[in-house]
Write a protein that holds these residues in place. Structure first.
Motif, PDB file in Angstrom:
ATOM      1  N   ASP A 184       0.820  -1.200   0.000  1.00 46.04           N
ATOM      2  CA  ASP A 184       0.000   0.000   0.000  1.00 46.04           C
ATOM      3  C   ASP A 184       0.857   1.254   0.000  1.00 46.04           C
ATOM      4  N   ARG A 209      -0.957   1.528  -4.823  1.00 40.88           N
ATOM      5  CA  ARG A 209      -1.660   0.350  -4.323  1.00 40.88           C
ATOM      6  C   ARG A 209      -2.464   0.762  -3.098  1.00 40.88           C
ATOM      7  N   ARG A 212      -7.091  -3.686  -2.422  1.00 47.86           N
ATOM      8  CA  ARG A 212      -7.036  -4.691  -3.491  1.00 47.86           C
ATOM      9  C   ARG A 212      -6.779  -4.081  -4.872  1.00 47.86           C
ATOM     10  N   PHE A 213      -6.714  -2.763  -4.954  1.00 47.57           N
ATOM     11  CA  PHE A 213      -6.507  -2.078  -6.233  1.00 47.57           C
ATOM     12  C   PHE A 213      -5.042  -1.673  -6.379  1.00 47.57           C
ATOM     13  N   SER A 214      -4.517  -1.817  -7.602  1.00 45.04           N
ATOM     14  CA  SER A 214      -3.161  -1.361  -7.886  1.00 45.04           C
ATOM     15  C   SER A 214      -3.100  -0.781  -9.285  1.00 45.04           C
ATOM     16  N   SER A 215      -2.179   0.148  -9.489  1.00 50.06           N
ATOM     17  CA  SER A 215      -2.013   0.747 -10.818  1.00 50.06           C
ATOM     18  C   SER A 215      -0.568   1.161 -11.017  1.00 50.06           C
ATOM     19  N   LEU A 242      -3.556  -1.742 -14.735  1.00 51.44           N
ATOM     20  CA  LEU A 242      -4.508  -1.700 -13.637  1.00 51.44           C
ATOM     21  C   LEU A 242      -4.780  -3.122 -13.177  1.00 51.44           C
ATOM     22  N   TYR A 244      -6.822  -5.665  -9.950  1.00 50.61           N
ATOM     23  CA  TYR A 244      -7.728  -5.749  -8.809  1.00 50.61           C
ATOM     24  C   TYR A 244      -7.749  -7.182  -8.299  1.00 50.61           C
ATOM     25  N   ASP A 245      -7.553  -7.350  -6.982  1.00 49.21           N
ATOM     26  CA  ASP A 245      -7.594  -8.663  -6.347  1.00 49.21           C
ATOM     27  C   ASP A 245      -8.998  -8.899  -5.794  1.00 49.21           C
ATOM     28  N   PHE A 246      -9.759  -9.768  -6.455  1.00 44.23           N
ATOM     29  CA  PHE A 246     -11.105 -10.063  -5.969  1.00 44.23           C
ATOM     30  C   PHE A 246     -11.050 -10.720  -4.591  1.00 44.23           C
ATOM     31  N   LYS A 251      -7.416 -12.796  -9.041  1.00 44.79           N
ATOM     32  CA  LYS A 251      -7.170 -11.402  -9.388  1.00 44.79           C
ATOM     33  C   LYS A 251      -7.268 -11.207 -10.887  1.00 44.79           C
ATOM     34  N   TRP A 253      -6.161  -8.307 -14.087  1.00 42.52           N
ATOM     35  CA  TRP A 253      -5.384  -7.128 -14.455  1.00 42.52           C
ATOM     36  C   TRP A 253      -5.421  -6.932 -15.959  1.00 42.52           C
TER      37      TRP A 253
END
Length: 463
Positions: A184, A209, A212-215, A242, A244-246, A251, A253
């Motif tokens: 994060d 980050r 669960r979201f990252s870019s 982009l 996203y980890d469900f 996940k 991307w």
């Protein structure tokens, strides 16, 4: 010392600035110095994460710290200095270009592409996150499209890898694993440098980050006038990813990369070129759904590559300018699936399937308005593969695999592989492998330039 003398190190001239902005304090996993020991975990040898000691082939890893320390815009010169047996040809201060000039040729252990003009690399496969990256018509990689700004690390597998990756993986594969944010926070980096011969190199990156979201978003601009006349190079590039980890196990991307470069090829000193100019745009996008469990992992992914080329082949002093310009557009799309599972202790079974569709159009556009088409063709390739790995003892791992590959023009190819990895004390190892690498003939070879031969068969290489 004369100003015209070639400057070997790009940034020995003058460094304007190097700025690193951190929007949040905290440990950044991509900045931590890594030790690339013999037990490095890689994904290229089996698609799933594997201790390199258990693979019968040799794999070299070049990490993000080494890429950043190199101050290079392309991954190729970094691999030249870091990977045993890898060789690539360069053109000048920066940039490679395409067509004549012999720059951007790549080979591993002497297999890949010869360093002569007009003979492009087709025996060494470049991947981005496991997806093939080459021009749909010519079948060769585009060196200027593989930029360090997108790479978390580069894994280089030396030796035939056609069981997992199919055509063109005769000498090995270069797999660019794209960047991601592990923890994060927000990280922003800006680097600007300048040197002799009007050279400028810039890059800006923002990574986020949160939960669960990252870019990851990065952009670059690079240019040089070159150390010779008619040797200019200019490049714009952008990359975005982009994810996203469900859950902890699933996940998704997606990413996109676009590179535009304008290059001028001066030819050799003895046979210089005038107006040998290129304007080329390359694009890539991919989407993947991945799963990770204790005893199984896999992915379903889609990718699409495309290119638009405008080339003036130029002329030599005393000659006449050409009355046409070469144009081409090409594309390659594919769907890949694999699942790896541990059936029992010390075992790993991987099964997968690939579908590729590639081709494009090439033509000469004349100044009087008419055009002559040299190719307008698309081909398909579908394949299935299996790889089985078993630890026989604490000191021995067996690996065996096979691929059945069907090409719409050349037919069916069977590719077997078997190997042993011996784990010895003091981190020593012995690897032995028998495998077949192959490549299908390109559209260029079959249809574009004389002698045309649509009945060409795949090339093969056994070790």
């Amino acid at each position: 010392m004369k100003k015209e003398r070639f400057v070997l190190a790009f940034f020995t001239g003058c460094l304007i600035s190097a700025v690193s902005l951190q929007a949040q304090t905290g440990k950044d996993s991509t900045k931590v110095a890594r030790s690339y020991a013999i037990n490095e975990v890689v994904v290229t040898g089996t698609r799933s994460e594997t201790d390199v000691r258990h693979l019968p082939m040799t794999v070299s890893v070049v990490g993000r710290p080494q890429l950043e320390a190199s101050q290079q815009t392309s991954v190729l010169p970094v691999l030249n200095s870091q990977v045993p047996g890898f060789f690539s040809t360069s053109r000048g201060v920066m940039g490679y270009g395409v067509a004549t000039g012999a720059s951007g040729q790549m080979s591993l252990r002497g297999i890949g592409g010869p360093a002569q003009a007009g003979l492009p690399t087709t025996g060494l496969l470049v991947l981005i996150d496991g997806h093939p990256q080459y021009m749909g018509l010519m079948g060769h990689p585009i060196a200027d499209a593989y930029q360090t700004m997108m790479a978390e690390r580069v894994e280089v597998l030396r030796g035939p890898a056609s069981v997992l990756y199919g055509s063109n993986a005769m000498g090995g594969v270069i797999n660019i694993v794209t960047r991601k944010m592990q923890e994060d926070g927000i990280r922003t980096n800006i680097n600007i440098g300048a040197g002799s011969y009007g050279s400028i190199q810039t890059e800006a990156t923002n990574r986020i980050r949160k939960g669960r979201f990252s870019s990851t978003v990065t952009a670059s601009y690079n240019r040089t006038d070159g150390h010779r006349a008619d040797m200019a190079f200019e490049q714009y590039g952008g990359y975005a990813k982009l994810g996203y980890d469900f859950t902890d196990n699933w996940k998704v991307w997606g990413d996109v990369n676009v590179t535009r470069f304008n290059a001028t090829n001066p030819g050799s000193v003895m046979k210089p070129y005038i107006d040998n100019d290129q304007r080329i745009t390359r694009g890539m996008t991919s989407f993947a759904l991945e799963n990770y469990y204790e005893k199984t992992s896999g992915a379903l992914s889609f990718f699409y590559n495309w290119g638009d080329h405008w080339i003036n082949d130029g002329y030599q002093p005393g000659g006449e300018p050409l009355q046409y310009r070469f144009n081409s557009n090409d594309q390659m799309l594919g769907v890949s699936w694999y699942q790896s599972v541990q059936l029992f202790q010390g075992n790993r079974l991987t099964v997968g399937a690939d579908y590729f569709h590639f081709g494009g159009e090439a033509w000469n556009q004349f100044f009087d308005g008419h055009r002559e088409t040299s190719a307008n063709k698309s081909l398909n390739e579908v394949a299935g593969y299996v790889d089985f790995r078993q630890d026989i003892a604490a000191w021995l791992t067996l690996d065996a695999g096979a691929r059945v590959d069907y090409h719409s023009q050349t037919g069916t190819e069977f590719i077997p592989q078997v190997g042993l990895a011996f784990h010895l004390p003091e981190n020593a190892e012995i690897k032995a492998m028998a495998s077949k690498g192959f490549r299908n003939p390109t559209i260029r070879e079959m249809y574009m330039f004389p002698p045309q031969n649509p009945d060409l068969k795949p090339g093969k290489f056994n070790i």
